[in-house]
Scaffold this active site. Structure first.
Site, PDB file in Angstrom:
ATOM      1  N   PHE A 171      32.308  48.386  40.785  1.00 45.56           N
ATOM      2  CA  PHE A 171      30.826  47.770  40.893  1.00 45.56           C
ATOM      3  C   PHE A 171      29.828  48.685  41.633  1.00 45.56           C
ATOM      4  O   PHE A 171      28.675  48.720  41.806  1.00 45.56           O
ATOM      5  CB  PHE A 171      30.713  46.485  41.766  1.00 45.56           C
ATOM      6  CG  PHE A 171      30.685  46.696  43.240  1.00 45.56           C
ATOM      7  CD1 PHE A 171      29.560  46.670  44.073  1.00 45.56           C
ATOM      8  CD2 PHE A 171      32.077  46.583  43.966  1.00 45.56           C
ATOM      9  CE1 PHE A 171      29.589  46.962  45.545  1.00 45.56           C
ATOM     10  CE2 PHE A 171      32.065  46.717  45.294  1.00 45.56           C
ATOM     11  CZ  PHE A 171      30.924  46.969  46.214  1.00 45.56           C
ATOM     12  N   LYS A 195      35.470  49.184  30.453  1.00 47.39           N
ATOM     13  CA  LYS A 195      35.155  47.736  30.864  1.00 47.39           C
ATOM     14  C   LYS A 195      34.369  48.056  32.244  1.00 47.39           C
ATOM     15  O   LYS A 195      34.875  48.550  33.100  1.00 47.39           O
ATOM     16  CB  LYS A 195      36.462  46.950  31.114  1.00 47.39           C
ATOM     17  CG  LYS A 195      36.336  45.602  31.620  1.00 47.39           C
ATOM     18  CD  LYS A 195      37.501  45.089  32.545  1.00 47.39           C
ATOM     19  CE  LYS A 195      37.275  45.368  34.076  1.00 47.39           C
ATOM     20  NZ  LYS A 195      35.875  44.688  34.585  1.00 47.39           N
ATOM     21  N   GLU A 198      32.485  43.450  36.520  1.00 53.07           N
ATOM     22  CA  GLU A 198      32.091  42.062  35.996  1.00 53.07           C
ATOM     23  C   GLU A 198      30.900  41.716  36.929  1.00 53.07           C
ATOM     24  O   GLU A 198      30.176  40.829  36.659  1.00 53.07           O
ATOM     25  CB  GLU A 198      33.189  41.258  36.044  1.00 53.07           C
ATOM     26  CG  GLU A 198      33.898  40.716  37.289  1.00 53.07           C
ATOM     27  CD  GLU A 198      34.776  41.811  37.610  1.00 53.07           C
ATOM     28  OE1 GLU A 198      34.893  43.005  37.342  1.00 53.07           O
ATOM     29  OE2 GLU A 198      35.826  41.267  38.489  1.00 53.07           O
ATOM     30  N   ARG A 199      30.534  42.536  37.997  1.00 53.80           N
ATOM     31  CA  ARG A 199      29.680  42.195  38.863  1.00 53.80           C
ATOM     32  C   ARG A 199      28.335  42.840  38.610  1.00 53.80           C
ATOM     33  O   ARG A 199      27.171  42.643  39.064  1.00 53.80           O
ATOM     34  CB  ARG A 199      30.119  42.654  40.379  1.00 53.80           C
ATOM     35  CG  ARG A 199      31.198  41.835  40.746  1.00 53.80           C
ATOM     36  CD  ARG A 199      31.576  42.163  42.183  1.00 53.80           C
ATOM     37  NE  ARG A 199      33.117  42.018  42.315  1.00 53.80           N
ATOM     38  CZ  ARG A 199      33.654  42.674  43.411  1.00 53.80           C
ATOM     39  NH1 ARG A 199      33.224  43.798  43.817  1.00 53.80           N
ATOM     40  NH2 ARG A 199      34.936  42.540  43.310  1.00 53.80           N
ATOM     41  N   SER A 248      39.407  49.614  43.687  1.00 55.91           N
ATOM     42  CA  SER A 248      40.242  49.439  44.874  1.00 55.91           C
ATOM     43  C   SER A 248      41.766  49.806  44.648  1.00 55.91           C
ATOM     44  O   SER A 248      42.211  49.946  43.668  1.00 55.91           O
ATOM     45  CB  SER A 248      40.286  47.844  45.431  1.00 55.91           C
ATOM     46  OG  SER A 248      40.751  47.181  44.237  1.00 55.91           O
ATOM     47  N   CYS A 303      32.218  55.248  47.825  1.00 60.75           N
ATOM     48  CA  CYS A 303      33.674  55.828  48.303  1.00 60.75           C
ATOM     49  C   CYS A 303      33.627  56.883  49.127  1.00 60.75           C
ATOM     50  O   CYS A 303      34.690  57.303  49.812  1.00 60.75           O
ATOM     51  CB  CYS A 303      34.364  56.023  46.933  1.00 60.75           C
ATOM     52  SG  CYS A 303      33.716  57.131  45.876  1.00 60.75           S
ATOM     53  N   GLU A 403      39.988  49.569  54.813  1.00 57.17           N
ATOM     54  CA  GLU A 403      38.566  50.100  54.321  1.00 57.17           C
ATOM     55  C   GLU A 403      37.539  48.792  54.411  1.00 57.17           C
ATOM     56  O   GLU A 403      37.734  47.612  53.846  1.00 57.17           O
ATOM     57  CB  GLU A 403      38.646  50.550  52.724  1.00 57.17           C
ATOM     58  CG  GLU A 403      37.269  50.810  51.891  1.00 57.17           C
ATOM     59  CD  GLU A 403      37.647  51.256  50.672  1.00 57.17           C
ATOM     60  OE1 GLU A 403      38.394  50.490  49.871  1.00 57.17           O
ATOM     61  OE2 GLU A 403      36.839  52.185  50.210  1.00 57.17           O
TER      62      GLU A 403
HETATM   63  P1  NAD Z   1      37.983  46.646  42.243  1.00 58.69           P
HETATM   64  O1  NAD Z   1      39.342  47.420  42.372  1.00 58.69           O
HETATM   65  O2  NAD Z   1      37.755  45.172  42.813  1.00 58.69           O
HETATM   66  O3  NAD Z   1      37.419  46.516  40.834  1.00 58.69           O
HETATM   67  C1  NAD Z   1      37.425  47.459  40.105  1.00 58.69           C
HETATM   68  C2  NAD Z   1      37.795  47.203  38.475  1.00 58.69           C
HETATM   69  O4  NAD Z   1      39.147  46.544  38.535  1.00 58.69           O
HETATM   70  C3  NAD Z   1      37.005  46.219  38.068  1.00 58.69           C
HETATM   71  O5  NAD Z   1      36.669  46.420  36.776  1.00 58.69           O
HETATM   72  C4  NAD Z   1      37.579  44.815  37.994  1.00 58.69           C
HETATM   73  O6  NAD Z   1      37.434  44.083  37.250  1.00 58.69           O
HETATM   74  C5  NAD Z   1      39.220  45.472  38.190  1.00 58.69           C
HETATM   75  N1  NAD Z   1      39.945  44.491  38.917  1.00 58.69           N
HETATM   76  C6  NAD Z   1      39.812  44.205  40.150  1.00 58.69           C
HETATM   77  N2  NAD Z   1      40.828  43.605  40.622  1.00 58.69           N
HETATM   78  C7  NAD Z   1      41.734  43.728  39.772  1.00 58.69           C
HETATM   79  C8  NAD Z   1      43.330  43.375  39.681  1.00 58.69           C
HETATM   80  N3  NAD Z   1      43.800  42.710  40.573  1.00 58.69           N
HETATM   81  N4  NAD Z   1      44.051  43.557  38.550  1.00 58.69           N
HETATM   82  C9  NAD Z   1      43.379  44.129  37.556  1.00 58.69           C
HETATM   83  N5  NAD Z   1      42.225  44.780  37.445  1.00 58.69           N
HETATM   84  C10 NAD Z   1      41.524  44.115  38.833  1.00 58.69           C
HETATM   85  O7  NAD Z   1      36.948  47.582  43.018  1.00 58.69           O
HETATM   86  P2  NAD Z   1      35.423  47.171  43.389  1.00 58.69           P
HETATM   87  O8  NAD Z   1      35.391  46.393  44.360  1.00 58.69           O
HETATM   88  O9  NAD Z   1      34.793  47.073  42.165  1.00 58.69           O
HETATM   89  O10 NAD Z   1      35.001  48.756  43.849  1.00 58.69           O
HETATM   90  C11 NAD Z   1      35.077  49.097  45.254  1.00 58.69           C
HETATM   91  C12 NAD Z   1      36.443  50.061  45.514  1.00 58.69           C
HETATM   92  O11 NAD Z   1      36.408  51.047  44.388  1.00 58.69           O
HETATM   93  C13 NAD Z   1      36.382  50.415  46.911  1.00 58.69           C
HETATM   94  O12 NAD Z   1      37.832  50.442  47.301  1.00 58.69           O
HETATM   95  C14 NAD Z   1      36.022  51.952  46.925  1.00 58.69           C
HETATM   96  O13 NAD Z   1      36.496  52.832  47.677  1.00 58.69           O
HETATM   97  C15 NAD Z   1      36.566  52.220  45.500  1.00 58.69           C
HETATM   98  N6  NAD Z   1      35.877  53.421  44.988  1.00 58.69           N
HETATM   99  C16 NAD Z   1      36.620  54.636  44.988  1.00 58.69           C
HETATM  100  C17 NAD Z   1      36.126  55.796  44.150  1.00 58.69           C
HETATM  101  C18 NAD Z   1      36.867  56.861  44.224  1.00 58.69           C
HETATM  102  O14 NAD Z   1      36.226  57.830  43.660  1.00 58.69           O
HETATM  103  N7  NAD Z   1      37.825  57.169  44.980  1.00 58.69           N
HETATM  104  C19 NAD Z   1      34.758  55.579  43.914  1.00 58.69           C
HETATM  105  C20 NAD Z   1      34.062  54.551  43.782  1.00 58.69           C
HETATM  106  C21 NAD Z   1      34.742  53.274  44.262  1.00 58.69           C
END
Ligand code: NAD
Length: 520
Positions: A171, A195, A198-199, A248, A303, A403
């Protein structure tokens, strides 16, 4: 080659009809060039994080629709992979022009859905735009190798697209991260199923509209929605050859493992805990400004946010001034031009931030600045957390280990640069770090001894521009090909190496040789 299309400025203008609907609008699937209403019965409410108003409903794309998106990508790949490289380059050039023209509208949508400030949202779009500019450099980046290896014999390597690939987004950068994925994927001749989070899927929906205007053919870019079911479909669908994921640890580890088990190439960027190390010889004012901006900007939801401060020796005396700077930051609605810190994404995210701040207090840290009680006039229901600073944090505290992903800076003290390096290297994450110093030898020591993928020297958020790659390391990444840069081109392509022999007919050998052919 198709004739070069002349795209007038008029043709570039769009009112984004895909977003012009009653509120709450339903977000459409984008399949085979059509924005289509999902037939799902399961909808996810998307709320403006500054107001809690439901601004759209995001479908959990059905199994039939997911299949239709893949069918369309598979069919489109047959022709798209064979279009000339200069035609794909030209489409990227038109796409970058369209994004530049519409960046403010995309940024406005990001403020509504994600919450960050307008100026920061423009940076989100611009950082993604730079990857599209890099995709325009396709022709030189796709250049292969060619060698004359023996008389009449040549060996050459070139890269071919993988076919259908997929992108799964977080997101926090609703424009930049989709733009890390689909432009390079399609420029290199693949088709893609995206994809978004969703937020906040709105920015990608707008980008899809621009991509269609730029000449991306139907089926080359498809967008589906949802959460775990949609992700699992992508991991399991055999026609999808590669997955780009950012998000994440929990989701990334799942996607990496399940995607790999199904034989897919997966690049997964995960969580982070980025340390800023301040040496007492640093330029104080510039350093404190840089740290405050990088800790609290985007409400700490980057991130590469500097969420952890390591003060070496006397630098610990600077904390009161850092608190003053943090207090000056204005919390509020992202379209207010005076606001520095917008809301966090959801009420659950706000609760997590509160919990981790409280755990720090309970485990013995000093709460120098508490942003938990902040209320923004006119936006009382928003998920606001003000800048928060915990000092005297220890590495065994939860607020250090987890985090936080909010506007919270945890501060630790050490006596020497060696101790600081040891601390950073002992942390499980390796996304980014920054050292602030005026000592060349100290900076050089830090650079060479630190085990983190992206290092800033007096630079708070060292996200590289796209001729380079985004090179997080250790616990912040799974897979070995990075996003964008040369590595990005490599991720979306596979090499083919050909050895050819063209010589005039030679009847001197009357027997087949069974020895391993060699060139000597
Ligand atoms: P998230 O993992 O909750 O969601 C990311 C995607 O995964 C979404 O599209 C979501 O629908 C899907 N998803 C979520 N939970 C899932 C599960 N249990 N099984 C399968 N799919 C799932 O992450 P977020 O909250 O949207 O983003 C924040 C996180 O992203 C933070 O941890 C941040 O550090 C990380 N991030 C990392 C980078 C990098 O380059 N290292 C860059 C941006 C964000």
């Amino acid at each position: 080659l198709r004739n070069s299309r002349h795209v007038s400025r008029r043709a570039f203008s769009t009112n984004f009809p895909v977003l012009q609907q009653a509120t709450p609008a339903t977000v459409k699937n984008y399949i085979n060039g059509e924005f289509v209403e999902s037939k799902t019965k399961k909808w996810i409410e998307l709320r403006n994080p500054a107001t809690q108003e439901v601004i759209s409903l995001v479908p959990e794309t059905t199994a039939e629709e997911l299949k239709a998106a893949t069918d369309s990508a598979e069919e489109a790949a047959k022709t798209w992979s064979k279009t000339s490289i200069v035609q794909r380059q030209r489409v990227m050039m038109d796409l970058q022009a369209l994004i530049r023209e519409h960046q403010d509208k995309i940024a406005e949508n990001i403020v509504q859905e994600q919450g960050k400030t307008f100026v920061d949202a423009k940076g989100d779009v611009f950082r993604g735009l730079q990857v599209v500019e890099q995709a325009c450099a396709l022709t030189s980046n796709m250049m292969g190798h060619h060698m004359s290896v023996a008389k009449d014999m040549e060996t050459y390597t070139y890269r071919e697209p993988l076919g259908v690939v997929a992108g799964i987004c977080p997101f926090n950068f609703p424009a930049m991260i989709p733009l890390w994925m689909f432009p390079l994927a399609i420029a290199t001749g693949n088709t893609i199923v995206m994809k978004p989070s969703e937020r906040d899927p709105g920015a990608l929906m707008m980008l899809a509209e621009l991509a269609a205007k730029a000449g991306v053919p139907n089926g080359v870019l498809n967008i589906v929605h949802g959460a775990v079911d949609c992700v699992n479909y992508i991991c399991d669908e055999p026609r999808i050859k590669a997955i780009s994921f950012v998000g994440s640890d929990v989701a990334g580890e799942h996607i990496y493992t399940r995607g790999n088990a199904n034989g897919k190439r997966v690049q997964a960027n995960l969580g982070a805990k980025n340390h800023a190390v301040i040496l007492p010889d640093a330029n104080k004012q510039a350093t404190l400004n840089a740290v405050a901006g990088a800790a609290f900007g985007a409400a700490g939801q980057r991130c590469m946010a500097l969420s952890t401060l390591v003060l070496v020796g006397e630098a610990k005396e600077w904390l009161p001034e850092l608190v003053e700077r943090a207090q000056q930051l204005k919390v509020g609605y992202g379209m207010d031009p005076e606001v520095d810190v917008g809301p966090v994404i959801t009420t659950q995210a706000k609760d997590r931030v509160h919990r981790l701040v409280q755990s720090g207090v309970d485990q013995g840290a000093n709460l120098l600045l508490d942003g938990r009680g902040v209320v923004v006039k006119g936006y009382e229901k928003g998920n606001f957390v003000g800048p928060t600073i915990l000092s005297d944090v220890k590495t065994n505290m939860d607020c250090y280990k987890e985090e936080i992903f909010g506007p919270v800076l945890v501060c630790l003290n050490v006596d020497t640069l060696d101790e600081a390096i040891e601390m950073v290297n002992s942390n499980k994450y390796g996304n980014g770090t920054a050292v602030f110093t005026n000592s060349g030898p100290a900076a050089r020591k830090f650079e060479h001894e630190i085990d983190v993928g992206q290092v800033g020297i007096n630079v708070p958020i060292p996200v590289p521009i796209p001729p380079f790659s985004f090179t997080g390391s250790r616990g912040s990444i799974l897979g070995d090909l990075n996003f964008y840069g040369k590595s990005g081109f490599d991720f979306y392509t596979k090499p083919k190496t050909v050895t050819s022999l063209w010589k005039e007919s030679d009847a001197s050998h009357s027997r087949a040789s069974v020895a391993m052919p060699t060139i000597r």
